[in-house]
Design a protein around this motif. Structure first.
Motif, PDB file in Angstrom:
ATOM      1  N   GLN A 137      -4.704 -29.569 -21.602  1.00  0.00           N
ATOM      2  CA  GLN A 137      -3.495 -29.166 -20.890  1.00  0.00           C
ATOM      3  C   GLN A 137      -3.827 -28.526 -19.549  1.00  0.00           C
ATOM      4  O   GLN A 137      -3.071 -28.663 -18.592  1.00  0.00           O
ATOM      5  CB  GLN A 137      -2.672 -28.217 -21.755  1.00  0.00           C
ATOM      6  N   LEU A 169       4.847 -37.178 -17.813  1.00  0.00           N
ATOM      7  CA  LEU A 169       4.188 -38.226 -18.586  1.00  0.00           C
ATOM      8  C   LEU A 169       3.928 -37.771 -20.015  1.00  0.00           C
ATOM      9  O   LEU A 169       4.178 -38.518 -20.971  1.00  0.00           O
ATOM     10  CB  LEU A 169       2.872 -38.617 -17.914  1.00  0.00           C
ATOM     11  N   MET A 170       3.461 -36.557 -20.187  1.00  0.00           N
ATOM     12  CA  MET A 170       3.192 -36.038 -21.527  1.00  0.00           C
ATOM     13  C   MET A 170       4.489 -35.875 -22.316  1.00  0.00           C
ATOM     14  O   MET A 170       4.521 -36.132 -23.522  1.00  0.00           O
ATOM     15  CB  MET A 170       2.435 -34.711 -21.443  1.00  0.00           C
ATOM     16  N   ARG A 206      -4.338 -34.035 -26.785  1.00  0.00           N
ATOM     17  CA  ARG A 206      -3.360 -33.560 -25.806  1.00  0.00           C
ATOM     18  C   ARG A 206      -2.899 -32.134 -26.047  1.00  0.00           C
ATOM     19  O   ARG A 206      -2.440 -31.464 -25.133  1.00  0.00           O
ATOM     20  CB  ARG A 206      -2.151 -34.482 -25.784  1.00  0.00           C
ATOM     21  N   PHE A 229      -4.828 -31.635 -17.318  1.00  0.00           N
ATOM     22  CA  PHE A 229      -3.754 -32.584 -17.097  1.00  0.00           C
ATOM     23  C   PHE A 229      -2.403 -31.889 -17.139  1.00  0.00           C
ATOM     24  O   PHE A 229      -1.633 -32.030 -18.081  1.00  0.00           O
ATOM     25  CB  PHE A 229      -3.800 -33.703 -18.138  1.00  0.00           C
ATOM     26  N   SER A 230      -2.139 -31.140 -16.110  1.00  0.00           N
ATOM     27  CA  SER A 230      -0.838 -30.484 -15.982  1.00  0.00           C
ATOM     28  C   SER A 230      -0.403 -30.582 -14.528  1.00  0.00           C
ATOM     29  O   SER A 230      -1.200 -30.874 -13.650  1.00  0.00           O
ATOM     30  CB  SER A 230      -0.924 -29.027 -16.416  1.00  0.00           C
ATOM     31  N   GLU A 259       2.695 -34.438 -11.822  1.00  0.00           N
ATOM     32  CA  GLU A 259       2.461 -35.820 -12.223  1.00  0.00           C
ATOM     33  C   GLU A 259       2.291 -35.969 -13.730  1.00  0.00           C
ATOM     34  O   GLU A 259       2.745 -36.933 -14.321  1.00  0.00           O
ATOM     35  CB  GLU A 259       1.209 -36.378 -11.524  1.00  0.00           C
ATOM     36  N   TRP A 260       1.616 -35.020 -14.362  1.00  0.00           N
ATOM     37  CA  TRP A 260       1.255 -35.171 -15.767  1.00  0.00           C
ATOM     38  C   TRP A 260       2.290 -34.639 -16.744  1.00  0.00           C
ATOM     39  O   TRP A 260       2.440 -35.188 -17.837  1.00  0.00           O
ATOM     40  CB  TRP A 260      -0.085 -34.485 -16.030  1.00  0.00           C
ATOM     41  N   THR A 261       2.986 -33.581 -16.399  1.00  0.00           N
ATOM     42  CA  THR A 261       3.931 -32.980 -17.330  1.00  0.00           C
ATOM     43  C   THR A 261       5.020 -33.966 -17.765  1.00  0.00           C
ATOM     44  O   THR A 261       5.261 -34.110 -18.972  1.00  0.00           O
ATOM     45  CB  THR A 261       4.538 -31.697 -16.733  1.00  0.00           C
TER      46      THR A 261
END
Length: 50
Positions: free
Chosen positions: A19, A30-31, A13, A22-23, A26-28
């Protein structure tokens, strides 16, 4: 040639390519939530040792 899909793991990650993929809206969050869970588990582990 490496398959990127094999490298998609939580352990990666912090990699720039991860990054980048998956940014966003939606993803920020979650991370951030996963990082918070990791901190809580680490804290609980240190409390168990005492």
């Amino acid at each position: 040639m490496r398959c990127v899909f094999r490298d998609i793991r939580y352990e990666n990650r912090n990699q720039k390519w991860f990054q980048l993929l998956f940014s966003g809206r939606e993803w920020t969050p979650l991370m951030k939530a996963l990082a918070l869970i990791e901190q809580v588990e680490e804290y609980n582990g240190t409390q168990a040792e005492r």
